[in-house]
Write a protein that holds these residues in place. Sequence first.
Motif, PDB file in Angstrom:
ATOM      1  N   MET A  15     -14.860  -8.174   0.366  1.00 17.03           N
ATOM      2  CA  MET A  15     -14.816  -8.620   1.667  1.00 17.03           C
ATOM      3  C   MET A  15     -14.108  -7.992   2.598  1.00 17.03           C
ATOM      4  N   VAL A  16     -13.937  -6.784   2.591  1.00 19.60           N
ATOM      5  CA  VAL A  16     -13.081  -5.914   4.065  1.00 19.60           C
ATOM      6  C   VAL A  16     -13.563  -5.113   3.578  1.00 19.60           C
ATOM      7  N   HIS A  17     -14.714  -4.712   3.369  1.00 19.21           N
ATOM      8  CA  HIS A  17     -15.639  -3.350   3.839  1.00 19.21           C
ATOM      9  C   HIS A  17     -15.686  -3.166   5.498  1.00 19.21           C
ATOM     10  N   ASN A  18     -16.130  -4.446   6.224  1.00 18.60           N
ATOM     11  CA  ASN A  18     -16.680  -4.497   7.286  1.00 18.60           C
ATOM     12  C   ASN A  18     -15.401  -3.995   8.359  1.00 18.60           C
ATOM     13  N   LEU A  19     -13.802  -5.165   7.596  1.00 18.99           N
ATOM     14  CA  LEU A  19     -12.240  -5.084   8.116  1.00 18.99           C
ATOM     15  C   LEU A  19     -12.706  -3.362   8.571  1.00 18.99           C
ATOM     16  N   ILE A  20     -12.628  -2.342   6.764  1.00 21.29           N
ATOM     17  CA  ILE A  20     -11.970  -1.201   6.796  1.00 21.29           C
ATOM     18  C   ILE A  20     -12.965   0.352   7.987  1.00 21.29           C
TER      19      ILE A  20
ATOM     20  N   LEU B 223       1.013  -1.325   0.043  1.00 21.44           N
ATOM     21  CA  LEU B 223       0.049   0.023  -0.138  1.00 21.44           C
ATOM     22  C   LEU B 223       1.119   1.354  -0.077  1.00 21.44           C
ATOM     23  N   PHE B 224      -0.051   2.477  -0.481  1.00 23.46           N
ATOM     24  CA  PHE B 224       0.759   3.735  -0.816  1.00 23.46           C
ATOM     25  C   PHE B 224       0.778   4.251   0.235  1.00 23.46           C
ATOM     26  N   GLU B 225       1.388   5.417   0.560  1.00 23.75           N
ATOM     27  CA  GLU B 225       1.076   6.455   1.520  1.00 23.75           C
ATOM     28  C   GLU B 225       0.493   7.431   1.525  1.00 23.75           C
ATOM     29  N   GLY B 226      -1.262   7.365   2.111  1.00 30.02           N
ATOM     30  CA  GLY B 226      -2.036   7.462   2.054  1.00 30.02           C
ATOM     31  C   GLY B 226      -2.983   7.305   2.697  1.00 30.02           C
ATOM     32  N   SER B 227      -4.376   7.225   1.945  1.00 30.54           N
ATOM     33  CA  SER B 227      -5.428   6.773   2.972  1.00 30.54           C
ATOM     34  C   SER B 227      -6.507   6.107   2.722  1.00 30.54           C
ATOM     35  N   ILE B 228      -6.716   4.476   3.508  1.00 30.22           N
ATOM     36  CA  ILE B 228      -7.435   3.177   2.534  1.00 30.22           C
ATOM     37  C   ILE B 228      -7.972   3.246   1.319  1.00 30.22           C
ATOM     38  N   ALA B 229      -9.214   4.618   1.197  1.00 30.59           N
ATOM     39  CA  ALA B 229     -10.041   4.915   0.192  1.00 30.59           C
ATOM     40  C   ALA B 229      -8.894   6.041  -0.698  1.00 30.59           C
ATOM     41  N   GLU B 230      -8.102   6.323  -1.192  1.00 32.38           N
ATOM     42  CA  GLU B 230      -7.197   6.186  -1.913  1.00 32.38           C
ATOM     43  C   GLU B 230      -6.566   5.409  -2.198  1.00 32.38           C
ATOM     44  N   ASN B 231      -6.423   4.282  -2.040  1.00 31.68           N
ATOM     45  CA  ASN B 231      -5.488   3.806  -1.748  1.00 31.68           C
ATOM     46  C   ASN B 231      -6.178   2.268  -3.256  1.00 31.68           C
ATOM     47  N   ILE B 232      -7.083   2.180  -2.363  1.00 35.73           N
ATOM     48  CA  ILE B 232      -7.643   1.413  -3.486  1.00 35.73           C
ATOM     49  C   ILE B 232      -8.854   2.138  -4.153  1.00 35.73           C
TER      50      ILE B 232
ATOM     51  N   ASN C 249     -11.204   6.897   5.553  1.00 41.82           N
ATOM     52  CA  ASN C 249     -10.117   7.727   5.252  1.00 41.82           C
ATOM     53  C   ASN C 249      -8.443   7.486   6.611  1.00 41.82           C
ATOM     54  N   THR C 250      -8.264   6.344   7.206  1.00 43.63           N
ATOM     55  CA  THR C 250      -7.766   5.621   7.743  1.00 43.63           C
ATOM     56  C   THR C 250      -6.058   6.351   7.327  1.00 43.63           C
ATOM     57  N   LYS C 251      -5.597   6.354   7.337  1.00 41.85           N
ATOM     58  CA  LYS C 251      -4.379   6.672   6.715  1.00 41.85           C
ATOM     59  C   LYS C 251      -2.817   5.472   6.973  1.00 41.85           C
ATOM     60  N   VAL C 252      -2.179   5.387   5.986  1.00 45.55           N
ATOM     61  CA  VAL C 252      -1.522   3.757   5.654  1.00 45.55           C
ATOM     62  C   VAL C 252       0.041   4.507   5.763  1.00 45.55           C
ATOM     63  N   GLY C 253       1.259   4.096   5.941  1.00 48.04           N
ATOM     64  CA  GLY C 253       2.255   4.881   5.858  1.00 48.04           C
ATOM     65  C   GLY C 253       2.432   4.055   4.284  1.00 48.04           C
ATOM     66  N   ALA C 254       3.749   4.287   4.109  1.00 42.34           N
ATOM     67  CA  ALA C 254       4.724   3.340   2.896  1.00 42.34           C
ATOM     68  C   ALA C 254       4.700   1.631   2.939  1.00 42.34           C
ATOM     69  N   GLY C 255       3.924   1.283   2.301  1.00 42.92           N
ATOM     70  CA  GLY C 255       4.292  -0.310   2.416  1.00 42.92           C
ATOM     71  C   GLY C 255       2.711  -0.513   3.260  1.00 42.92           C
ATOM     72  N   GLY C 256       2.550   0.175   3.678  1.00 35.92           N
ATOM     73  CA  GLY C 256       1.021   0.057   4.219  1.00 35.92           C
ATOM     74  C   GLY C 256       1.367  -0.331   5.932  1.00 35.92           C
ATOM     75  N   LEU C 257       2.618   0.547   6.465  1.00 31.72           N
ATOM     76  CA  LEU C 257       2.515   0.054   8.627  1.00 31.72           C
ATOM     77  C   LEU C 257       1.265   0.216   8.866  1.00 31.72           C
ATOM     78  N   GLY C 258       1.311  -0.521   9.775  1.00 32.89           N
ATOM     79  CA  GLY C 258       0.329  -0.348  10.884  1.00 32.89           C
ATOM     80  C   GLY C 258      -0.642  -1.259  10.576  1.00 32.89           C
TER      81      GLY C 258
END
Length: 594
Positions: free
Chosen positions: A467-472, A439-448, A480-489
């Motif tokens: 099947m990842v909607h409930n997890l998100i 995953l790239f640095e940005g929000s989950i929505a931006e990555n999808i 809008n959860t931010k993930v770091g470069a490589g999907g950190l977290g």
Amino acid sequence: MRYCHQVTWWQYIGLLWTWIKSEMNMNINCSVNEAIKSCKKSFFYIWIFSLFINFLMLIPSLYMLQVYDRVITTKNYHTLAMLSLIVVVLLVFMGGLEWVRNSMLVHICNRIDSSLRKKLYQNCFQLSLITGDITLSYDILKGLDEIRSFVGKPSNFSFFDAPFSLIYIFILFSFNYLLGLIAIFGVAFILIVTFIQEKTTYKSIYKSNKKIRNANTLCDSNFKNVEIIQALGMEEQMQRKWEVLHQEGILHQSKVAFTNSAILAISKSFRIILQSMILGVGAYLVLSQEITPGMMIASSILLSRTLSPIDQIAGNWRCLVSARGRLSQIKDLLNNRYVPQNLFSHTVTKGELEIDNLFVHAAGTKKIAVKGISFGLRSGSSIAIIGPSGSGKSSLVKAILGIWPASSGVVRLDGIDVRTLDKQVLGTHIGYLPQSPELFEGSIAENIARFSSNDEQLIIQAAKMAMVHNLILKLPDGYNTKVGAGGLGLSEGQKQRICLARAIYNIPKLVVLDEPNSNLDEQGVIALNDFIRRIKKAGISIIIISHRSKSLAEIDKVMFLHEGKMKMLGPRDKILSRIRSTDNLSLSSHKDIA
């Protein structure tokens, strides 16, 4: 492509003049030429400003000449006041010209950067795909920063100021031929010292840069794999390996530094001696009544102005060598035209795939990874590609996606060769889940949404299909959860399922899944099969690479690869049955299937 190479003195002096020339000695036009030509007027204006500035530089000498020869002898306070006022006004004007000249240089730097950066990035991106060498591409891209930094140095005005040294030498000769000879001797000495400096240091500079780059590359790799290194007890070994490369680079740097320090000390001492000498010779000429005291003082100032730009050019030698090497790299890269030209913006409507006698070389090697493969895939159908490690599965997928070009043969999507399709347009009609999802640095929505326009409905639709909607929704800020470069977290399984949603975003016509179950548990595998079944109903073609038979429940056909060749192709159950009953195809790596 060499990073640093030897240049002759006349090439060094002519660098900026080469940039100003309207035509450059190249066989084809590239964006480097265009970027430099676009700055031609700005360079001309800088030269005009330099002309006025250098004439105004004569003011302190003329002021001293008038003060000693007119004011002191006549003791006229009004003349002193008027001369001082005129000098102040002119020097303030000169300061304004300097400010404008500096601003124009900043403008030139920005224009060169804006003209080159897009095409350079595209070519570096394609070079990474072709060679697999990310470090080289990143290093070339950094070269643009070095060129911009070099061009933007105020010390580069010495290139424009150096020709005016002839005017100062002429004035010194007009005072007395001995003063002119001293100036010529000073210029010649600096040029000789600079030539010696270049001859003794350029090889060490090249070796130092190479060793330091290698050390930085290793360091970057170590930090990216800290967990593996720590777990396997490799920290000290990898540190020692880095230290060896780093120390070798430092040794070469130290050699250059010691040489430069010695030459700098000699040059500085010589300039001080020369300044004193011209005063001594001037005093002798004053005593001999050949020049006035004002000329003696003015000659010292004029000598300083004569040597200053030559000295600055000599001081910029290393920067020029580096900048010329970088410019050569960029020209070579852009002239090779790694970015394909005249591509079609075709819309994929069916997702039908046809591969005819395909051969593919692995990136950056001469090894043939795929050898003469032919097969077809109808719209809405699916195929699994299996085989032992190194059998060419991922290479085949990269050729299908247009990432690696075919050495021979052809890959057609909806009847059109993928090599002729615009990859930016093609990518919107293809879904891809790599073996190592990132995953790239940005929000989950931006990555999808692949960092395109964030269509909320399409994002949620893709997440539900994966099947990842409930997890998100359970995450702190949801989509809008931010993930770091490589999907950190996020865990590997979470990253993989979000990447699966990215692959299905906007309902592409072809989806390629490379080991989609590598980070999934038993429940995740069931969800994956359900996902495959539903996207097949949507008319989407599917290619999957997998080693687990449980992941192939919804697959129509299976292809078995071995050493780059297609050994088997047919209905899923038939091929899996043959694999389980055959022991002569090196299938020991397929225990999950067997």
